[in-house]
Design a protein around this motif. Structure first.
Motif, PDB file in Angstrom:
ATOM      1  N   MET A 148      57.014  -2.045 -13.759  1.00  0.00           N
ATOM      2  CA  MET A 148      56.215  -1.183 -13.357  1.00  0.00           C
ATOM      3  C   MET A 148      54.906  -1.620 -13.089  1.00  0.00           C
ATOM      4  O   MET A 148      54.553  -2.824 -13.360  1.00  0.00           O
ATOM      5  N   THR A 149      54.006  -0.845 -12.184  1.00  0.00           N
ATOM      6  CA  THR A 149      52.661  -1.603 -11.868  1.00  0.00           C
ATOM      7  C   THR A 149      51.609  -0.377 -11.983  1.00  0.00           C
ATOM      8  O   THR A 149      52.066   0.873 -12.016  1.00  0.00           O
ATOM      9  N   ASP A 150      50.237  -0.876 -11.762  1.00  0.00           N
ATOM     10  CA  ASP A 150      49.178  -0.044 -11.653  1.00  0.00           C
ATOM     11  C   ASP A 150      48.896   0.613 -13.106  1.00  0.00           C
ATOM     12  O   ASP A 150      49.553   1.505 -13.728  1.00  0.00           O
ATOM     13  N   SER A 151      47.704   0.274 -13.394  1.00  0.00           N
ATOM     14  CA  SER A 151      47.502   0.385 -14.824  1.00  0.00           C
ATOM     15  C   SER A 151      47.379   1.986 -15.365  1.00  0.00           C
ATOM     16  O   SER A 151      47.650   2.521 -16.513  1.00  0.00           O
ATOM     17  N   THR A 152      46.792   2.920 -14.437  1.00  0.00           N
ATOM     18  CA  THR A 152      46.364   4.203 -14.481  1.00  0.00           C
ATOM     19  C   THR A 152      47.935   4.962 -14.684  1.00  0.00           C
ATOM     20  O   THR A 152      47.811   5.821 -15.619  1.00  0.00           O
ATOM     21  N   LYS A 153      48.641   4.720 -13.800  1.00  0.00           N
ATOM     22  CA  LYS A 153      50.054   5.270 -13.720  1.00  0.00           C
ATOM     23  C   LYS A 153      50.860   4.944 -15.162  1.00  0.00           C
ATOM     24  O   LYS A 153      51.770   5.692 -15.471  1.00  0.00           O
ATOM     25  N   MET A 154      50.824   3.571 -15.359  1.00  0.00           N
ATOM     26  CA  MET A 154      51.615   3.076 -16.387  1.00  0.00           C
ATOM     27  C   MET A 154      51.102   3.784 -17.690  1.00  0.00           C
ATOM     28  O   MET A 154      51.803   4.174 -18.402  1.00  0.00           O
ATOM     29  N   ILE A 155      49.751   3.905 -17.678  1.00  0.00           N
ATOM     30  CA  ILE A 155      49.296   4.635 -19.011  1.00  0.00           C
ATOM     31  C   ILE A 155      49.616   6.109 -18.996  1.00  0.00           C
ATOM     32  O   ILE A 155      50.196   6.643 -20.305  1.00  0.00           O
ATOM     33  N   GLU A 156      49.565   6.834 -17.790  1.00  0.00           N
ATOM     34  CA  GLU A 156      50.192   7.980 -17.913  1.00  0.00           C
ATOM     35  C   GLU A 156      51.458   8.187 -18.393  1.00  0.00           C
ATOM     36  O   GLU A 156      51.896   8.956 -19.355  1.00  0.00           O
ATOM     37  N   GLU A 192      55.872   8.990 -22.792  1.00  0.00           N
ATOM     38  CA  GLU A 192      56.696   8.591 -23.859  1.00  0.00           C
ATOM     39  C   GLU A 192      56.470   8.372 -25.192  1.00  0.00           C
ATOM     40  O   GLU A 192      57.014   8.673 -25.994  1.00  0.00           O
ATOM     41  N   TYR A 193      55.135   8.031 -25.373  1.00  0.00           N
ATOM     42  CA  TYR A 193      54.636   7.963 -27.017  1.00  0.00           C
ATOM     43  C   TYR A 193      53.601   9.030 -27.086  1.00  0.00           C
ATOM     44  O   TYR A 193      52.539   8.700 -27.078  1.00  0.00           O
ATOM     45  N   ARG A 218      55.434   7.269  -6.026  1.00  0.00           N
ATOM     46  CA  ARG A 218      56.468   6.744  -6.949  1.00  0.00           C
ATOM     47  C   ARG A 218      55.985   5.711  -7.974  1.00  0.00           C
ATOM     48  O   ARG A 218      56.717   5.273  -8.741  1.00  0.00           O
ATOM     49  N   LEU A 219      54.553   5.554  -7.938  1.00  0.00           N
ATOM     50  CA  LEU A 219      53.867   5.014  -9.128  1.00  0.00           C
ATOM     51  C   LEU A 219      54.286   5.519 -10.366  1.00  0.00           C
ATOM     52  O   LEU A 219      54.596   6.568 -10.592  1.00  0.00           O
ATOM     53  N   PRO A 220      54.506   4.770 -11.451  1.00  0.00           N
ATOM     54  CA  PRO A 220      54.195   3.380 -11.632  1.00  0.00           C
ATOM     55  C   PRO A 220      55.432   2.496 -11.223  1.00  0.00           C
ATOM     56  O   PRO A 220      55.372   1.278 -11.621  1.00  0.00           O
ATOM     57  N   PHE A 221      56.627   3.094 -10.698  1.00  0.00           N
ATOM     58  CA  PHE A 221      57.791   2.224 -10.402  1.00  0.00           C
ATOM     59  C   PHE A 221      57.847   1.583  -8.981  1.00  0.00           C
ATOM     60  O   PHE A 221      58.546   0.905  -8.744  1.00  0.00           O
ATOM     61  N   TRP A 222      56.688   2.220  -8.022  1.00  0.00           N
ATOM     62  CA  TRP A 222      56.779   1.341  -6.780  1.00  0.00           C
ATOM     63  C   TRP A 222      55.176   1.849  -6.154  1.00  0.00           C
ATOM     64  O   TRP A 222      54.953   2.871  -6.242  1.00  0.00           O
ATOM     65  N   ALA A 223      54.548   0.650  -5.557  1.00  0.00           N
ATOM     66  CA  ALA A 223      53.388   1.087  -5.111  1.00  0.00           C
ATOM     67  C   ALA A 223      53.300   0.925  -3.692  1.00  0.00           C
ATOM     68  O   ALA A 223      53.962   0.095  -2.930  1.00  0.00           O
TER      69      ALA A 223
END
Ligand SMILES: N[C@@H](CCC(=O)N[C@@H](CS)C(=O)NCC(=O)O)C(=O)O
Length: 369
Positions: free
Chosen positions: A69-77, A82-83, A355-360
């Motif tokens: 994964m990449t991109d902090s914004t979309k990863m946090i989302e 999930e959590y 496709r973020l956070p799995f593709w930028a």
């Protein structure tokens, strides 16, 4: 914990002095998401990042099932979904929108002044080039002084003097930072976190420029000690937070000290975003613009930040109908509303960043050197 079934440890790769890596670490600690940090090493990992994610930037996260994964914004989302216990986005839709706005500002506007303080001043460049040469360039078999020189040149050309901060702009950029410190100091003299007694996405956003830059690099750290000690305390309070910290209450509505931050966004960041849209529309790789009283010359244009503006618009459009008039009034009063829509249709490519956070699709800054 929410939907997550096995709570497997995630691997966070980046640098121990990187802006967005520090932001993810603050987030994982706050949410109690177990992670293991590993330094990214160049050039080895670059090819793999590009293949797995479309580009190579810091940080990346690898899930236990192998996905990157990449991109902090979309990863946090994604992690928030999930959590889902103890969400960091406030329930109040107006406060939630304010959080998205503050996070975006923290990510995309304060990045450049943070890089400025690190790389423009000898004290910062000495520290950061030595650290990064040993950390992320350790696999390269060339002398240390050469690595340091490469890093300085790359960062200055890419992010400071090469991204619009001509010598004439330095004083204005630093005055902008001083204004931010003063506004935050007012807030943190009164409250533990930006919106009350618990951290929200807005605090996590601001951990980007503060944790690994302003509160670490020699010059801004000295400024913080002397002009904004409560803000410096907040940096460490956030770092020292855990899921228990997410039990505290939030203030009501949007108080004057937060409105002052929104007015600050209206003075600099939004005019910049609109100038960037115009440049991308015209296919220009660089553009000059006077924003917030500062002349930025030959700044890099960014496709990614066109998408940031469209995200802000989408956030507004997904606010419940009955709340929209109040939010629109607030945004109008602070000077954001008109600027948010000033550019009409945005020059985005088909499905850009969907496709973020799995593709930028685009690097934060367009590569053009
Ligand atoms: N929007 C991205 C930005 C990530 C980013 O720009 N990371 C910086 C380091 S903190 C980077 O890798 N820049 C690319 C480079 O220097 O080549 C995010 O939120 O993760």
């Amino acid at each position: 914990m929410g939907k997550n079934i096995d709570h497997d440890i995630v691997e966070l790769r980046g640098s121990s002095i990187s802006y967005f890596t520090g932001k993810m670490e603050n987030y994982f600690r706050l949410k109690g998401i177990p992670y293991r940090f590993k330094s990214m090493v160049f050039p080895e990992e670059e090819g793999r990042n590009k293949k797995a994610l479309g580009l190579s930037q810091m940080p990346t996260v690898q899930l236990s099932d192998g996905r990157w994964m990449t991109d902090s914004t979309k990863m946090i989302e994604w992690f928030e979904d999930e959590y889902s216990d103890n969400p960091i986005v406030p329930e109040d839709p107006v406060q939630a929108f304010v959080c998205f706005l503050l996070e975006d500002w923290a990510d995309e506007w304060w990045w450049r002044p943070a890089m400025h303080y690190r790389w423009f001043y000898e004290e910062g460049a000495q520290f950061a080039s030595g650290h990064l040469a040993r950390e992320v360039m350790r696999g390269l078999h060339i002398p240390l002084f050469v690595k340091r020189a490469i890093l300085r040149r790359r960062q200055r050309n890419g992010y400071t003097s090469g991204d619009g901060i001509s010598p004439a702009a330095v004083a204005g950029v630093e005055a902008d930072v001083a204004a931010l410190f003063s506004q935050l100091e007012t807030i943190f003299s009164n409250r533990r976190f930006l919106l009350g007694d618990r951290p929200t996405l807005a605090d996590i956003g601001f951990s980007g420029p503060f944790f690994r830059h302003f509160a670490l690099d020699p010059i801004p750290l000295q400024l913080l000690r002397h002009t904004a000690p409560s803000t410096l305390e907040w940096v460490m309070r956030l770092w020292n937070s855990s899921p228990e910290s997410l039990q505290g209450g939030l203030i009501q509505g949007v108080p004057d000290d937060i409105r002052a931050l929104l007015q600050h966004i209206a003075r600099g960041y939004l005019p910049y975003l609109n100038a960037n849209v115009e440049a991308v529309r015209q296919g220009k790789l660089r553009f000059s613009a006077k924003v917030g009283g500062v002349n930025y010359t030959r700044a890099r244009s960014s496709h990614y930040r066109v998408w940031c503006l469209s995200e802000l618009r989408s956030r507004f459009n997904s606010v419940p109908q009955d709340v929209r008039p109040d939010l629109q009034t607030l945004l109008t009063e602070v000077g954001i509303w008109e600027a948010l829509w000033a550019q009409g249709d945005l020059p985005l490519s088909e499905g850009q960043e969907s496709r973020l956070p799995f593709w930028a699709d685009h690097k934060m800054l367009q590569v053009n050197t």
